[in-house]
Design an enzyme around this catalytic site. Sequence first.
Site, PDB file in Angstrom:
ATOM      1  N   HIS A 134       0.846  -1.206   0.000  1.00 18.40           N
ATOM      2  CA  HIS A 134       0.000   0.000   0.000  1.00 18.40           C
ATOM      3  C   HIS A 134       0.877   1.251   0.000  1.00 18.40           C
ATOM      4  O   HIS A 134       0.700   2.166  -0.821  1.00 18.40           O
ATOM      5  CB  HIS A 134      -0.908  -0.023   1.231  1.00 18.40           C
ATOM      6  N   GLU A 135       1.828   1.284   0.930  1.00 16.03           N
ATOM      7  CA  GLU A 135       2.722   2.436   1.003  1.00 16.03           C
ATOM      8  C   GLU A 135       3.638   2.513  -0.217  1.00 16.03           C
ATOM      9  O   GLU A 135       4.003   3.602  -0.655  1.00 16.03           O
ATOM     10  CB  GLU A 135       3.550   2.379   2.281  1.00 16.03           C
ATOM     11  N   HIS A 179       1.972   4.498  -2.938  1.00 16.49           N
ATOM     12  CA  HIS A 179       2.174   5.942  -2.785  1.00 16.49           C
ATOM     13  C   HIS A 179       3.579   6.341  -3.223  1.00 16.49           C
ATOM     14  O   HIS A 179       3.772   7.355  -3.897  1.00 16.49           O
ATOM     15  CB  HIS A 179       1.975   6.337  -1.315  1.00 16.49           C
TER      16      HIS A 179
END
Length: 386
Positions: free
Chosen positions: A21-22, A25
């Site tokens: 998820h990170e 980004h």
Amino acid sequence: MAYVIGVTLFVAGLCLSLALHEAGHLLSARAFGLRVRRYFVGRGPTVFSFRVRHRTGDTEYGLKALPIGGFCDIAGMTTLDDLTPEERPRAMWRQPAWKRTVVMASGAFTHVLLAMAILYGMAVSMGLPNLNPVAEPVVAATTCPATTCPAADAGIRPGDRITAVGATATPLWSDVLTAVQAAAGPTAVTVRRSGETLTLTVDVARVTRDGAEVGMIGATPQAPAAYLTYGPVDAAGATLAFTGDMFGRTFDQLAAFPQRLPAVVAAIGGAERSADTPISMVGASRLGGEAAERGLWEIFLLLLASLNLFMAVFNLLPLLPLDGGHIMVIWFERTRDALRRLRGLPAAGPIDFTRLYPVTMALVLVGGAVMLLTITADVVNPIRLS
């Protein structure tokens, strides 16, 4: 031991999901030329870290001691962020709305990609759950409560596919039932057996059921397949369809979330825990351990895929401090400034996040309370595989 291994594997899968998820980004921010200061997996004390020089500046990569989530520090996510002179031109809040939206949504997008990768792997190996089970007109057994069985007496065998009853084609078992119930006495039944087509004469018996007289031959169908496997090409479409169905179920679960919380409280007090009550990561990990212990790896993987889709949808809710809350702010600013331009006014600039702080903290406290509630229920009265 199998249970412990299963829980450990499930927790590892969740940690990987949060790290990716990170990473979503990170990759999207770097693609747009933004400065990413730090990317860490986990929380708490630093285990190790190292720096890599990029065209937008150095990024520190590292691992934290607690395997819980991670973070991606992008320079200028909000106007509250302290920036160096070199960072100011690349501040995220200065970027166009669409770029900021992509960066914030890319974390949730990685959850979707991971879930689809899991489901695709299942589709070409162990299979995906059959969401629309339909009984094919294939005979599983020929039995009757009476001394004689019309189907067996006529020579119908298990494995035969009934293609017609009289002049009526029967592509599904429901069609077989309808045609048989309307028949009486000697009736031609066409079956396919080992590549050969046979026409058998079945003396259809008439019996009384629910106050009505219907035809009966004493044949039962094969149960529909619980899982369907696909080839590498067909699996792509099946994965998309199954993912869409899971998205629908996820939205339904979120919509029903508030009304199911009282049942969680009751479960903590000793009431029977319903299978449709919300669960935490602890509860999901326990279910994953049980699935591994029983060798139900298809359940293990489905849990992991569904949890990733849940995290994707949940993160996009328009609530701060979730990614969806930041996206909401971005498009509020965009809409507000568009309306100001129509009135001949200049853009109002970035929103003041200090004014949103009380609302954000209130939502954090509510979210923390709900998380504590579900974790408690998963410890004292967990949901178990049936």
